[in-house]
Design a protein around this motif. Structure first.
Motif, PDB file in Angstrom:
ATOM      1  N   ARG A 485       0.702  -1.384   0.139  1.00  0.00           N
ATOM      2  CA  ARG A 485      -0.070  -0.061  -0.073  1.00  0.00           C
ATOM      3  C   ARG A 485       0.805   1.283  -0.097  1.00  0.00           C
ATOM      4  N   TRP A 486       1.818   1.235   0.635  1.00  0.00           N
ATOM      5  CA  TRP A 486       2.957   2.341   0.664  1.00  0.00           C
ATOM      6  C   TRP A 486       3.500   2.527  -0.450  1.00  0.00           C
ATOM      7  N   ALA A 489       1.224   3.896  -2.996  1.00  0.00           N
ATOM      8  CA  ALA A 489       0.317   5.072  -2.903  1.00  0.00           C
ATOM      9  C   ALA A 489       0.443   6.129  -4.031  1.00  0.00           C
TER      10      ALA A 489
END
Length: 889
Positions: A485-486, A489
């Motif tokens: 997810r990081w 992003a």
């Protein structure tokens, strides 16, 4: 049997679901089978090469040279007696002398290590084949392997030089296709070996207590000349035993001892040679098996992940089976039968693929196939069993969970969110604790005192690394989704396909964690090997800098052969009118200074050879030298020798069986003895005693320009500079010796780089298997999300958008896996290198990361991950929206 039939029906009806799993099994089993077959074939080839010289003979006479003044005469007398006897035998068809000598060939500024080998004249004794050109017959001819010729930059008609105490020019008349030798053979006529016998570098008295120092250079010798054998072929092979027995009686009857000459049947010699190298390829077997097991472990993770996904996809089927009365055991048995069938089919396909791969490598790379393909059927059968068992075991855990699900719960499309969160939290806590224990063990091992027992530090660090690595890998599902997810992003803000890809990747933490684990393991091990080798090399290089005070030390011929060699002969090319060695030829220093890569150099005068006599009763001939204040500018660190001391090379101290602080006496041929000098370690030359100016004055012995000290512009890139210097000096300065930290580094770098590249290539197979897992996950994900993909298409997402979504998903999983693998690979590689060098007494290594190599690994993994998304993306894009939406699963 009903379960097996149902399993086969399920696999046959849904090939796409099982294709990647089957590929992972085939690759893992094939690699494991290939390693066993290749190692067995190489071991057989090593033994065959070792006894090749006797492969065409029927009787062999082995002679031995021991270091005493009458040994050479005894050997030559035994050879003449044995030759007369064999030639008088009616059944003997041919008798020839045979020798081998490890030496160095040069061509211009290129060098190659070879084993100079007698080429039999009689066709019946000839054990090798010339692929191009002809066999050597003159004393100026040589046959090389194609690889040796390429290394020297010569072809047919080219000239090479044998570098003994004299330089012997030879013309290349033939080429062979042989490979797989540590020192490849260079075939010459018997007259060349006879000449080499008189030019063999002179021995010293340390050979008396260390005869093995020359045994590897020329079998049958302890330093006074080359070893010589007699090879004989008979018209009646069955008579070999009788001929050998009668010849032995003849030799012993004439007073020839068995330690000087021994007659044997060639069959006995071949058996002895084979036994001497038995187990010589054990290290290769262990190395290959270790890498194969890593690939098998990666394949196991993929299989387990696949069955986890399949069980999740087939929850409704499981629920229906349970609802109509199937027990937990019956459900598990059905799925285990499916796993067993998959494992069996994958193994049946993988074993022949592995055997074929081993044969291909043995044929194209090592050329060992000419000695026969060896298939250890017992081990291959074990590999086949392992393939099936591993597949079944890998499926056990997900199937255990499947059997525990209640019928009504199984009919739900997914597991409850709360249950998944609780399971994930428990795993994170357990794996975090395991990782902390591993980190603690590593710190404990790093903090131990140097005098702790051997192996304790290594054991703690290895145990800690295993615990830390296991915690990181097993807990991947807890942190990989957050990293995805990081990392995703910024992409998610760029395109809607990226937002969908991130959501898909983190939607099932268990699946993405298991997929990432396989890639992490493969990449982490590759990086660990790279960093461990580079960091360990830096520590070894630091130690070499401590041992050797100069980058390169060049010595002219260092000993008068007539003084110590019972042959009574030697090079005349570098002597003055009185017959003594002159030292370096005129202009040698300028030649060195003009060599590219040389920053500075200076000439040091040395004495005539003098005897360094130790309290052990062993002496050694070598020159002595004084390092002037002017020459000290070349040194990396000063050489400290007092007026009552003498500096000797580490190897000389060991050969003389003395130690630092032992008292020795310097005994020149002319001049005064200087007794009671204390020994210190000083590696300023491979054969040089370092003394002060005051001690040299006391010796009052003639001096000559015999030592050139060299400082290189880049000591870490010394191999080519050393070759250029040798190539430019060797012709005018026969007997040249090269030592120093740069030369040692070049040799060590060659070995480490070869081993590292070999291991990296093998572990690359594990990475390939891991990337099959990425493709497998994406493929199953596409099948699982058929309705979702169709809905996206119906809402306007183009086929190219679906493909882009899967590409981003694949790259995100691979990128996170590579990131974690590189970080922990760097950490564990450095920690392992630090523990190992500490155990060896070497300096603490600095962290060295070859970012170029690691960058290539990362790029290769990402490219392969992109390729892995192609087929799933095409399958997702080809589904018609209306048809897919009508699918009721």
């Amino acid at each position: 049997m009903r379960n097996v039939a149902a399993a086969w029906q399920e696999i046959r009806l849904h090939p796409a679901r099982n294709a990647a799993t089957m590929l992972a099994i085939v690759l893992s089993v094939a690699f494991l089978a290939a390693t066993q077959v290749f190692a067995a074939t190489e071991s057989n080839a090593i033994a065959a090469r070792q006894m090749l010289y006797a492969s065409k003979a029927d009787v062999v006479v082995e002679t031995h040279l021991w270091h005493w003044w009458g040994a050479r005469e005894d050997r030559d007398g035994a050879l003449l007696l044995a030759e007369r006897f064999l030639r008088s035998e009616p059944s003997v068809e041919a008798v020839e002398r045979f020798s081998q000598l490890s030496t160095q060939l040069s061509s211009g500024e290129r060098f190659a290590r070879v084993k100079l080998t007698t080429s039999p004249r009689a066709e019946g004794l000839r054990f090798y084949h010339v692929a191009e050109g002809e066999y050597p017959v003159g004393d100026d001819q040589v046959v090389l392997t194609r690889d040796t010729a390429a290394a020297l930059g010569v072809g047919l008609g080219g000239q090479v030089t044998v570098n003994l105490t004299d330089a012997l020019p030879l013309v290349v008349v033939g080429l062979t296709d042989e490979r797989g030798y540590d020192d490849p053979p260079a075939y010459v006529a018997g007259d060349v070996m006879t000449l080499a016998d008189t030019l063999f570098p002179p021995p010293d008295y340390s050979v008396i207590v260390n005869p093995a120092t020359t045994a590897d250079d020329t079998p049958g010798s302890s330093g006074d000349g080359i070893g010589i054998k007699l090879l004989a072929t008979l018209s009646d092979v069955d008579a070999a035993g009788d001929v050998a027995t009668r010849l032995a009686d003849e030799l012993y009857g004439e007073g020839i001892l068995r330690i000087t000459a021994e007659a044997k049947t060639a069959a006995a010699v071949r058996a002895s040679e084979a036994a001497s190298v038995a187990g010589g390829a054990e290290w290769l077997t262990l190395l290959l098996s270790g890498c194969a097991l890593v690939a098998l472990l990666v394949g196991t993770l993929i299989i387990a992940n696949t069955f986890t996904i399949l069980v999740a996809q087939r929850r409704r089927q499981i629920g229906l089976l349970r609802a109509v009365g199937a027990t937990q055991g019956q459900v598990r048995a059905r799925f285990l039968a499916e796993a067993a069938v998959l494992g069996g089919v994958g193994t049946v396909l993988g074993v022949p693929v592995g055997i074929g791969l081993a044969a291909l490598v043995s044929w194209l790379v090592t050329r060992s196939l000419r000695y026969g393909l060896v298939v250890p059927w017992g081990l291959v059968a074990l590999v086949a069993a392992v393939g099936v068992v591993v597949t079944v075991l890998a499926a056990l855990l997900p199937l255990r969970h499947a059997g525990l699900v209640a019928p009504m719960e199984a009919l739900q499309p997914v597991t409850s969110h709360d249950s998944a969160v609780r399971s994930l939290r428990r795993r994170a806590i357990a794996c975090g604790a395991l990782a902390l224990v591993g980190a603690g063990l590593i710190l404990a091992g790093r903090g131990l005192a140097p005098d702790v027992g051997p192996g304790v530090r290594i054991g703690l660090v290895v145990g800690g690394a295993l615990a830390l690595g296991s915690g990181v890998l097993a807990g991947a599902s807890a942190y990989v989704p957050a990293l995805v997810r990081w990392l995703g992003a910024p992409l998610a803000r760029w395109r809607p396909e990226a937002r969908l890809a991130v959501g898909n990747a983190v939607g099932n933490p268990g699946r993405v964690g298991a997929t990432a684990t396989a890639v992490m393991l493969a990449v982490g091990l590759i990086v660990t090997v790279q960093v461990g080798a580079a960091s360990g090399r830096s520590s070894a290089f630091n130690r070499l800098d401590q041992l050797y005070p100069v980058d390169l030390a060049l010595q002219s011929a260092v000993a008068e052969p007539d003084l110590v060699n019972p042959n009574g002969s030697g090079t005349r090319a570098n002597r003055d009118e009185s017959g003594r060695l002159k030292g370096f030829a005129e202009g040698a220093l300028q030649v060195v200074l003009d060599t590219p890569g040389v920053a500075d150099a200076d000439m040091v005068e040395v004495s005539e050879p003098l005897m360094v006599w130790g309290a052990s009763g062993v002496g050694r001939w070598m020159p002595a030298g004084v390092v002037s204040a002017e020459a000290e500018r070349i040194l990396n660190h000063p050489v400290a020798v007092s007026d009552d001391g003498v500096g000797l090379p580490t190897t000389v101290i060991a050969l003389m069986r003395i130690k630092q602080g032992s008292l020795v006496t310097l005994m020149p041929l002319s001049g005064e003895q200087v007794p009671q000098l204390s020994t210190t370690e000083s590696n300023l030359g491979s054969t040089l005693a370092v003394v002060t100016a005051a001690t040299m004055d006391r010796l009052a012995t003639p001096l000559r320009p015999g030592l050139i000290l060299v400082r290189l512009s880049d000591p870490d890139d010394s191999a080519s500079v050393v070759q250029r210097i040798q190539g430019r000096l060797i012709e005018a300065n026969p007997g040249l010796e090269v030592s120093g930290s740069a030369d040692q580094k070049a040799r060590l770098r060659l070995v480490l780089d070869s081993v590292t590249a070999f291991l990296t290539g093998l572990l690359g197979v594990a990475a390939l298997v891991a990337l099959v897992g990425v493709a497998n996950t994406l493929s199953l994900s596409v099948l699982e999300r058929t309705r979702e993909s169709a809905l996206l298409r119906a809402l306007g997402l183009q086929a190219s958008g679906l493909r882009l979504m899967l590409l981003i998903e694949s790259l995100l999983i691979a990128a996170v896996s590579v990131l974690v693998g590189v970080v922990f690979g760097v950490l564990l590689g450095w920690v392992g290198a630090a523990a190992l060098v500490a155990e060896m007494g070497l300096p603490e290594p600095r962290l060295v990361v070859d970012w170029g190599v690691i960058g290539l690994v990362v790029a290769g993994v990402l490219l392969a991950a992109a390729a892995a998304s192609v087929l799933p993306g095409r399958r997702a894009a080809q589904a018609a929206p209306v048809e897919a939406l009508a699918d009721v699963g």
